[in-house]
Write an enzyme that holds these catalytic residues in place. Structure first.
Site, PDB file in Angstrom:
ATOM      1  CB  CYS A 104      -0.848   0.084   1.013  1.00 55.14           C
ATOM      2  SG  CYS A 104      -1.776   1.710   1.237  1.00 55.14           S
ATOM      3  CB  CYS A 107      -1.781   4.564   4.519  1.00 52.55           C
ATOM      4  SG  CYS A 107      -3.223   4.045   3.616  1.00 52.55           S
ATOM      5  CB  SER A 108      -0.656   0.305   6.705  1.00 52.80           C
ATOM      6  OG  SER A 108      -1.560   0.960   7.314  1.00 52.80           O
ATOM      7  CB  CYS A 109      -4.845  -0.491   2.300  1.00 54.79           C
ATOM      8  SG  CYS A 109      -5.527   1.120   2.413  1.00 54.79           S
TER       9      CYS A 109
HETATM   10 FE    FE Z   1      -3.495   2.303   2.810  1.00 59.32          FE
END
Ligand code: FE
Length: 198
Positions: A104, A107-109
């Site tokens: 991602c 961000c951190s999906c």
């Molecule tokens: Fe994300």
């Protein structure tokens, strides 16, 4: 005179998160018991073991695999896995010619229902930016050296779509029971930064 940034900006993220949580609790916006329960659920009950069951099922049931690749979310739900951050999961299949890896970049999906919470390296800015630009080098640094003729496809997760890699089933595992196969599937193989060992 220039003013320097307040000290709190230099605190490690874990302390800043704690301070933020404390403020939210103090103001009655968040119930810390609910929060603890939520975290415990994702640390203990929901994790890569779920994804491993999906993978092992796909390896042993060709019709399931077809449904999984065509409509990931509903096929995953067949095994009882769904919920927040799993509203739209796309499953991509590794083959001898194509290797998929998930990132991602924003961000951190991450697909929580099948993989749990993302590991810290997944949230690292270096992983997020470099995996997009030089996946082969990053994979090699992480211990996965792919032959030059294997195409690498990088999937950039978002809040709309999250990806799960269906790793290749190792040779010589024919006839093994589903539970035994599931036990071989690690989190990293479903993000695409590792291959399943035999
Ligand atoms: Fe994300």
């Amino acid at each position: 005179m220039t003013t320097s940034a307040p000290n709190r900006d230099r605190l490690p993220p874990s302390l800043r998160t704690e301070a933020l949580e404390q403020l939210l609790v103090e103001r009655g916006l968040v119930d810390s018991a609910v929060m603890d329960k939520f975290i415990a659920t994702y640390e203990n009950d929901v994790g890569p073991l779920n994804g491993a069951q999906v993978v092992a099922k796909a390896w042993t049931d060709p019709e399931y695999k077809e449904r999984l690749l065509a409509e990931g979310t509903s096929a995953i739900k067949e095994l009882g896995f769904g919920g927040p951050q799993g509203e739209h999961i796309v499953v991509v299949e590794n083959t001898p010619d194509v290797h998929h890896v998930v990132v991602c970049s924003l961000c951190s999906c991450y697909p929580w229902p099948v993989l749990g919470l993302p590991p810290s390296w997944y949230k690292d800015p270096a992983y997020r930016s470099r995996m997009v630009r030089e996946p082969r080098a990053v994979l090699a640094e992480m211990g996965l050296t792919l032959p030059a003729d294997v195409e690498i496809k990088v999937w950039d997760s978002s809040s709309e779509v999250r990806y799960l890699v269906l790793p290749q089933r190792p040779a010589g595992t024919e006839g093994r029971p589903v539970e035994e196969l599931a036990a071989m599937v690690t989190r990293d193989t479903m993000v695409g930064v590792a291959e399943v060992g035999s």
